[in-house]
Design an enzyme around this catalytic site. Structure first.
Site, mmCIF file in Angstrom:
data_model
loop_
_atom_site.group_PDB
_atom_site.id
_atom_site.type_symbol
_atom_site.label_atom_id
_atom_site.label_comp_id
_atom_site.label_asym_id
_atom_site.label_seq_id
_atom_site.Cartn_x
_atom_site.Cartn_y
_atom_site.Cartn_z
ATOM 1 N N LYS A 1 -12.739 5.784 15.670
ATOM 2 C CA LYS A 1 -12.447 7.218 15.813
ATOM 3 C C LYS A 1 -12.686 7.951 14.489
ATOM 4 C CE LYS A 1 -8.478 6.767 13.492
ATOM 5 N NZ LYS A 1 -7.975 7.515 12.330
ATOM 6 N N GLY B 1 0.836 -1.187 0.000
ATOM 7 C CA GLY B 1 0.000 0.000 0.000
ATOM 8 C C GLY B 1 0.871 1.237 0.000
ATOM 9 N N ALA B 2 0.815 1.998 -1.092
ATOM 10 C CA ALA B 2 1.699 3.164 -1.248
ATOM 11 C C ALA B 2 0.923 4.471 -1.166
ATOM 12 C CB ALA B 2 2.451 3.069 -2.575
ATOM 13 N N SER C 1 -1.305 9.627 14.500
ATOM 14 C CA SER C 1 -0.141 9.671 13.602
ATOM 15 C C SER C 1 -0.543 10.108 12.200
ATOM 16 C CB SER C 1 0.506 8.280 13.536
ATOM 17 O OG SER C 1 -0.471 7.267 13.335
#
Length: 338
Positions: free
Chosen positions: A196, A9-10, A143
């Site tokens: 979330k 996954g890029a 993050s």
């Protein structure tokens, strides 16, 4: 001795984690389904759609061929959208079985699979034979990729049923700006990570409607309460939800303009249709599918989740946002700990 890691996954988070691991001394391969993206990455060492104004190390090689990307690696890190995790895992499982290859599995995606309502570690455990995997772990926490790539101080959690694997992964990722804590509460960490995004949609919608900090604080606090209720019904540790993958992730995702879920909610609050929002974003908005899964799960398990229910009706039933907020605010009074 450096570890060999395939990052699948890029997108923004996948490519930034690949960069972090490369910086920490691992031998990193990055896989993308998009051949044009692979070509750009290997030629210009950029990922312009997802991470602007950043040049990646030329030691990270991108692949379009999944078999090449995972050949000989010690770890496979899944950072693909939730709803395609199973299909990618099926392909990985076949390759691993054909080669009799044994790897540690990690995922850093945040969502719940539609229809099955499974967490991603459950999806991965179903698809990848135990004979070919040593462990399954999840990384989550507050993050934003755009901040990590600029080396902003970031703290996250790695959760696993295998604490040796968790400690090894901690060592792979941790450096002077990225700190990682270990946990054995996979259920809690994955539940907080997924749900979330629903609260972030709501926070963005409030902003788009013109509401201020009091409303945002109310939504985040009561949103955390209902996430905790659902998570603990599955056996999660309630303390997990006041940690990095709970309240920490809510704070970032529900307040940052870098959050695509917040941005999507903001556009909905401004009156745009869901179809317009999805089209404008051009990237997966995990909270949309997760809202449906969480709403249906709450009904199955008899868990009260009024905010999730309200956002579900806005997204899927075309409910008016202002009227929906009014209904939330005029609910019968109750104790805060209910």
């Amino acid at each position: 001795m450096s570890k060999k890691i395939a990052v699948l996954g890029a997108g923004s988070w996948g490519s930034v984690l690949a960069s972090l691991l490369d910086e920490n001394g691992s031998d990193v391969k990055l896989w993308s389904y998009n051949p044009d993206q692979v070509k750009e990455f290997n030629t210009d060492h950029t990922n312009s759609k997802y991470i602007k104004d950043f040049t990646f190390s030329d030691s990270i090689i991108a692949y379009n061929d999944l078999a090449e990307a995972i050949d000989g690696v010690d770890y496979i890190l899944f950072v693909v959208p939730t709803q395609v995790t199973r299909s990618v895992a099926k392909q990985v499982a076949k390759i691993l079985a054909d080669r009799d290859q044994h790897v540690n599995i990690i995922h850093a995606s945040k969502g719940i699979e539609e229809k099955t309502y499974l967490r991603l570690s459950q999806v991965l455990s179903q698809e990848i034979d135990p004979k070919n995997r040593k462990s399954i772990s999840v990384i989550s926490g507050p993050s934003q990729a755009e901040d990590v790539v600029r080396k902003d101080i970031t703290l996250v959690t790695v959760a696993s049923d295998d604490q040796k694997a968790a400690k090894d992964i901690q060592g792979l990722f941790m450096n002077n700006y990225f700190r990682i804590y270990t946990s054995d509460d996979v259920i809690g960490v994955e539940t907080g990570a997924a749900l979330k995004n629903i609260i972030a949609l709501g926070a963005g919608a409030l902003y788009g409607l013109g509401y201020k900090d009091n409303a945002k604080a109310a939504l985040m606090t009561r949103g955390l309460a209902e996430i905790s209720r659902l998570g603990t019904s599955f056996g999660a540790n309630p303390l997990t939800f006041i940690g990095l993958s709970g309240v920490g992730d809510i704070i970032v995702t529900a307040t940052s303009r870098n959050s695509r879920n917040w941005r999507a909610g903001n556009e909905l609050g401004q009156g745009k249709s869901l179809d317009e929002v999805v089209k404008n974003m051009g990237m997966v908005i995990e909270g949309i599918a997760t809202t449906r899964a969480a709403y249906e799960l709450s009904k199955q398990r008899g868990v009260d989740m009024p905010i999730t229910s309200a956002i579900y009706h806005v997204l899927y039933d075309g409910a008016d946002i202002k009227e929906t907020i009014n209904q939330l605010m005029t609910r019968e009074g109750r104790s805060e700990i209910e």
